[in-house]
Enzyme design. Structure first.
Site, PDB file in Angstrom:
ATOM      1  N   LYS A  13       0.840  -1.212   0.000  1.00 53.00           N
ATOM      2  CA  LYS A  13       0.000   0.000   0.000  1.00 53.00           C
ATOM      3  C   LYS A  13       0.872   1.259   0.000  1.00 53.00           C
ATOM      4  O   LYS A  13       0.636   2.189  -0.759  1.00 53.00           O
ATOM      5  CB  LYS A  13      -0.933   0.017   1.228  1.00 53.00           C
ATOM      6  N   ARG A  88      -9.131   0.663  10.117  1.00 54.18           N
ATOM      7  CA  ARG A  88      -8.743  -0.727  10.330  1.00 54.18           C
ATOM      8  C   ARG A  88      -9.812  -1.481  11.114  1.00 54.18           C
ATOM      9  O   ARG A  88      -9.655  -2.676  11.341  1.00 54.18           O
ATOM     10  CB  ARG A  88      -7.445  -0.773  11.122  1.00 54.18           C
ATOM     11  N   ARG A 122      11.391  -7.659   4.834  1.00 53.14           N
ATOM     12  CA  ARG A 122      11.317  -6.209   4.620  1.00 53.14           C
ATOM     13  C   ARG A 122      12.393  -5.463   5.402  1.00 53.14           C
ATOM     14  O   ARG A 122      12.642  -5.733   6.567  1.00 53.14           O
ATOM     15  CB  ARG A 122       9.937  -5.690   5.041  1.00 53.14           C
ATOM     16  N   ARG A 155      11.796  -3.249  10.964  1.00 57.36           N
ATOM     17  CA  ARG A 155      10.789  -2.708  11.886  1.00 57.36           C
ATOM     18  C   ARG A 155      10.553  -3.691  13.038  1.00 57.36           C
ATOM     19  O   ARG A 155      10.526  -4.899  12.816  1.00 57.36           O
ATOM     20  CB  ARG A 155       9.470  -2.498  11.128  1.00 57.36           C
ATOM     21  N   ARG A 166      -0.148  -9.548  13.633  1.00 52.15           N
ATOM     22  CA  ARG A 166      -0.717  -8.516  12.753  1.00 52.15           C
ATOM     23  C   ARG A 166      -1.636  -9.144  11.704  1.00 52.15           C
ATOM     24  O   ARG A 166      -2.664  -8.578  11.345  1.00 52.15           O
ATOM     25  CB  ARG A 166       0.406  -7.723  12.072  1.00 52.15           C
TER      26      ARG A 166
HETATM   27  P1  AMP Z   1       1.187   0.003   9.346  1.00 50.43           P
HETATM   28  O1  AMP Z   1       2.416   0.793   9.083  1.00 50.43           O
HETATM   29  O2  AMP Z   1      -0.024   0.510   8.625  1.00 50.43           O
HETATM   30  O3  AMP Z   1       1.397  -1.484   9.171  1.00 50.43           O
HETATM   31  O4  AMP Z   1       0.848   0.216  10.911  1.00 50.43           O
HETATM   32  C1  AMP Z   1       1.761  -0.175  11.916  1.00 50.43           C
HETATM   33  C2  AMP Z   1       1.034  -0.326  13.237  1.00 50.43           C
HETATM   34  O5  AMP Z   1       0.457   0.925  13.641  1.00 50.43           O
HETATM   35  C3  AMP Z   1      -0.150  -1.304  13.218  1.00 50.43           C
HETATM   36  O6  AMP Z   1       0.259  -2.658  13.350  1.00 50.43           O
HETATM   37  C4  AMP Z   1      -0.941  -0.801  14.426  1.00 50.43           C
HETATM   38  O7  AMP Z   1      -0.331  -1.192  15.638  1.00 50.43           O
HETATM   39  C5  AMP Z   1      -0.782   0.711  14.307  1.00 50.43           C
HETATM   40  N1  AMP Z   1      -1.863   1.294  13.482  1.00 50.43           N
HETATM   41  C6  AMP Z   1      -1.732   1.877  12.261  1.00 50.43           C
HETATM   42  N2  AMP Z   1      -2.931   2.284  11.803  1.00 50.43           N
HETATM   43  C7  AMP Z   1      -3.840   1.933  12.741  1.00 50.43           C
HETATM   44  C8  AMP Z   1      -5.243   2.049  12.833  1.00 50.43           C
HETATM   45  N3  AMP Z   1      -5.977   2.599  11.840  1.00 50.43           N
HETATM   46  N4  AMP Z   1      -5.854   1.580  13.950  1.00 50.43           N
HETATM   47  C9  AMP Z   1      -5.145   1.032  14.954  1.00 50.43           C
HETATM   48  N5  AMP Z   1      -3.803   0.868  14.928  1.00 50.43           N
HETATM   49  C10 AMP Z   1      -3.150   1.314  13.833  1.00 50.43           C
END
Ligand code: AMP
Length: 210
Positions: A13, A88, A122, A155, A166
């Protein structure tokens, strides 16, 4: 154009978003990036969300919704935005519907086996955010970004236990949004398995941009 990018972690994404920012001149708003910046800067928000993010859980809806509501109030979103990683959960989607109107929700479709391969290899540049992959697309000097010379790291939530969590969280809490938006009629499905150039072509076709 107001867009949401929906899909499992590692679906690409963020990588497609970088291309669409160039194409449509709209900002890329990644809640994950905002949280990671807050953690690095050790702000109050960062300290609050650090543990939950590193373990692969979700930040609570109230905190996340408020963050996005505030961000969408900035003037750079006047011509549209790409929301990456939000909503989410169903409560987040309900809240978003109150303060913004979406044109398209792009659903990045990718099976778990490929997600695991992508996330476990990654490597991310701390400076420019570019995503490398240890096996499929490694930087020429280990640990250093070819694009900007920044440090390339893994990460915390790309460690095996967090990846598993996740994915479970995605399938149980976020995947129901596919049916939610399909019913509203603004969902577009994209096969997320090819390279980003091919995904961009399909994206443009699906949104009638070419
Ligand atoms: P991402 O970079 O989108 O994979 O997000 C990394 C982490 O941030 C996720 O695994 C969640 O812990 C937190 N996070 C990001 N977006 C959200 C969201 N919309 N709602 C809740 N937690 C979020």
């Amino acid at each position: 154009m107001n867009l949401v990018f929906l899909g499992p972690p590692g679906a690409g994404k963020g990588t497609l978003a970088i291309r669409v920012v160039d194409l449509l001149k709209i900002p890329h708003i990644s809640t994950g990036n905002i949280f990671r910046e807050a953690i690095a800067a050790k702000t109050r928000l960062g300290l609050k969300v650090k543990e939950i993010i590193e373990s692969g859980g979700l930040v609570d809806d109230i905190t996340t919704i408020e963050l996005v509501r505030e961000r969408l109030g900035h003037s750079d979103t006047a011509g549209g935005y790409i929301l990456d990683g939000f909503p989410r959960t169903i409560p987040q989607a309900d809240a978003l519907a109150v303060f913004s109107k979406l044109d398209y929700v792009v659903n990045f479709d990718l099976p778990d086996t490929i997600v695991i391969d992508r996330l476990s290899g990654r490597r991310v540049c701390r400076k420019c955010g570019f995503n490398w992959h240890a096996a499929f697309n490694p930087p020429s000097k280990e640990g250093l970004c070819d694009k900007c010379g920044g440090e390339v790291y893994i990460r915390d939530d790309d460690k095996p236990e967090s990846i598993k969590k996740r994915l479970e969280v995605y399938r149980s809490q976020t995947e129901p949004l596919i049916a939610y938006y399909r019913e509203k009629g603004n969902l577009v499905d994209i096969d997320a398995s090819p390279q980003v150039d091919a995904i961009l072509v399909n994206f443009k076709k699906a949104l009638k941009l070419s």
